[in-house]
Design an enzyme around this catalytic site. Structure first.
Site, PDB file in Angstrom:
ATOM      1  CG  ASN A   1      67.041  76.500  36.333  1.00 19.32           C
ATOM      2  OD1 ASN A   1      67.231  76.487  35.334  1.00 19.32           O
ATOM      3  ND2 ASN A   1      65.625  75.957  36.958  1.00 19.32           N
TER       4      ASN A   1
ATOM      5  NE  ARG B   1      65.581  72.011  35.349  1.00 17.29           N
ATOM      6  CZ  ARG B   1      64.964  72.596  34.594  1.00 17.29           C
ATOM      7  NH1 ARG B   1      64.972  73.826  34.306  1.00 17.29           N
ATOM      8  NH2 ARG B   1      64.140  71.910  33.926  1.00 17.29           N
TER       9      ARG B   1
ATOM     10  CG  HIS C   1      59.820  67.652  34.691  1.00 16.43           C
ATOM     11  ND1 HIS C   1      58.522  67.413  34.158  1.00 16.43           N
ATOM     12  CD2 HIS C   1      59.724  69.003  34.664  1.00 16.43           C
ATOM     13  CE1 HIS C   1      57.960  68.578  33.708  1.00 16.43           C
ATOM     14  NE2 HIS C   1      58.846  69.565  34.090  1.00 16.43           N
TER      15      HIS C   1
ATOM     16  NE  ARG D   1      55.479  73.314  28.124  1.00 14.80           N
ATOM     17  CZ  ARG D   1      56.562  72.736  28.911  1.00 14.80           C
ATOM     18  NH1 ARG D   1      56.695  71.576  28.732  1.00 14.80           N
ATOM     19  NH2 ARG D   1      56.941  73.703  29.873  1.00 14.80           N
TER      20      ARG D   1
ATOM     21  CD  GLU E   1      63.236  69.981  39.435  1.00 13.46           C
ATOM     22  OE1 GLU E   1      62.366  70.902  39.760  1.00 13.46           O
ATOM     23  OE2 GLU E   1      63.373  69.784  38.284  1.00 13.46           O
TER      24      GLU E   1
END
Ligand code: ADP
Length: 379
Positions: A7, A71, A160, A221, A365
């Site tokens: 990743n 990823r 996601h 956020r 993941e």
């Protein structure tokens, strides 16, 4: 198969080597690590991967990597499933950079570095938004002029996806429901947070949009906001440039803006100590989430399960309790003792008489990327 999962971020490389032939998480993970300060202390991604290869020497005991899974955050509407990387795919990932300016360029550097470090080893790209490619047009389309769609690819993409997909599969199996018959709502609550409406095992809707700023209130956020706030303020105040607004909404908003901290643990602790701002932040975040859950319950024609995952979803029993306490209208009831249980396995946290079961399903993941990589390489 020995799969190296990578990743690559702009300043970091997270990696894991997994042996997909072994049973159980403990046996599958051969090694993992995180290399930070890429671009500063460590000159570039090639140097970072050289460090990784060195770190892997001891745990690999002379065994060689069979395949590499990357990823990749943004596959646009070009990639709807994992794909073997060749020059053309690499170019397409690069071409999608305007949709993920912080991520895709780093993935391209990471793939190139991996090609240098492991020549001849097949590499697969697993796209973070691929699971969301099943959203119908009436869901992913924004009600804006066609010009913006054609010129800038403006639409909902989501994120996601690998996690939402994995967790959906695990939950269906746990409940003994055929995946293609499974309707659920999956809340992935980490630093970034998104929620997905799953219908027949596929994504119908998701809260992140053109970018990962949309939807839920997150650590830093804002999530959903009236877009006129931006245009209006930028027209009125020359100091509020697009760059400044982008920074403000992505890095200085969310829990941080309200409670003064972006870590859920700290915010919950502050609330328990009587901090009014922390309480407001948690009320706002849980209210927003509950509103999405209700909407998605309707969207999928009735969910068979509500699923929590990722850092907050798996670990924060107070935040789960706060959220579920707003879902009384759906007949959902939390089992207070079960909600306190920590486990690496999927588990039920609702009462027997809850109208809809509530599950905590740990996401993984890396496992999902390794499995997808194996399928592509073996096929
Ligand atoms: P990322 O989006 O970076 O992958 P994670 O899924 O690891 O994020 O989630 C990180 C967040 O999870 C942290 O910011 C923290 O708020 C939350 N978290 C982690 N552990 C706990 C815990 N024990 N209790 C409450 N929140 C936690």
């Amino acid at each position: 198969m020995l799969v190296l999962v990578i990743n690559c971020g702009s300043s970091s490389v997270k990696y894991q080597v997994r042996d997909t032939d072994q049973q159980g998480e403990g046996n599958q993970v051969i090694a993992k690590g995180l290399i930070e300060n890429v671009g500063t202390k460590i000159p570039d991604h090639t140097a970072a991967l050289a460090i990784m290869a060195e770190e892997l020497k001891t745990p690999l005991h002379g065994k060689t990597i069979d395949s590499i899974g990357h990823r990749v955050v943004q596959g646009g509407d070009v990639f709807t499933e994992p794909v073997l990387i060749d020059d053309q795919v690499l170019q397409q990932i690069d071409d999608l950079s305007p949709l993920a300016p912080l991520h895709n360029p780093a993935h391209v550097l990471g793939i190139k570095a991996a090609t240098e470090t492991y020549p001849g080893v097949p590499q697969v790209a697993v796209f973070d938004n691929a699971f969301h490619s099943t959203m119908p047009e009436y869901v992913y389309r924004y009600a804006v002029p066609e010009e913006l769609v054609e010129k800038y690819g403006v639409r909902r993409y989501g994120a996601h996806g690998t996690s939402h997909d994995y967790v959906t599969g695990v939950a269906a199996e746990y409940l003994g429901v055929e995946r293609d018959q499974f309707n659920a709502v999956v809340a992935h609550l980490g630093n970034g947070a998104s929620i997905t409406a799953v219908e027949g095992g596929k994504c119908l809707d998701t809260s992140m949009g053109y970018t990962p700023l949309a939807g839920l209130i997150m650590g830093t956020r804002s999530g959903d906001i009236d877009p006129s706030v931006l245009t209006n303020l930028m027209m009125r105040d020359p100091e509020l440039t697009p760059e400044r607004m982008d920074q403000m909404l992505n890095k200085e908003s969310g829990l941080l803006a309200i409670a003064g901290n972006n870590d859920m643990r700290a915010v919950v602790e502050a609330m328990e100590g009587g901090d009014e701002r922390a309480k407001l932040a948690l009320d706002m975040a849980s209210y927003r989430l509950a509103k999405y859950i209700g909407g998605y319950h309707v969207a999928v024609g009735g969910m068979q399960a509500l699923i929590f995952t990722a850092g907050i979803g798996e670990n924060s029993s107070p935040f789960r309790e706060l959220t579920v306490s707003r879902l009384g209208a759906l007949g959902i009831k939390l089992d207070m003792a079960a909600n306190q249980v920590r486990s690496d396995e999927p588990h039920l946290i609702s009462t027997e008489d809850s109208a809809i079961p509530v599950l905590v399903v740990p996401t993984n993941e890396e496992k999902a990327i390794a499995e997808a990589t194996e399928v592509i390489v073996a096929g």
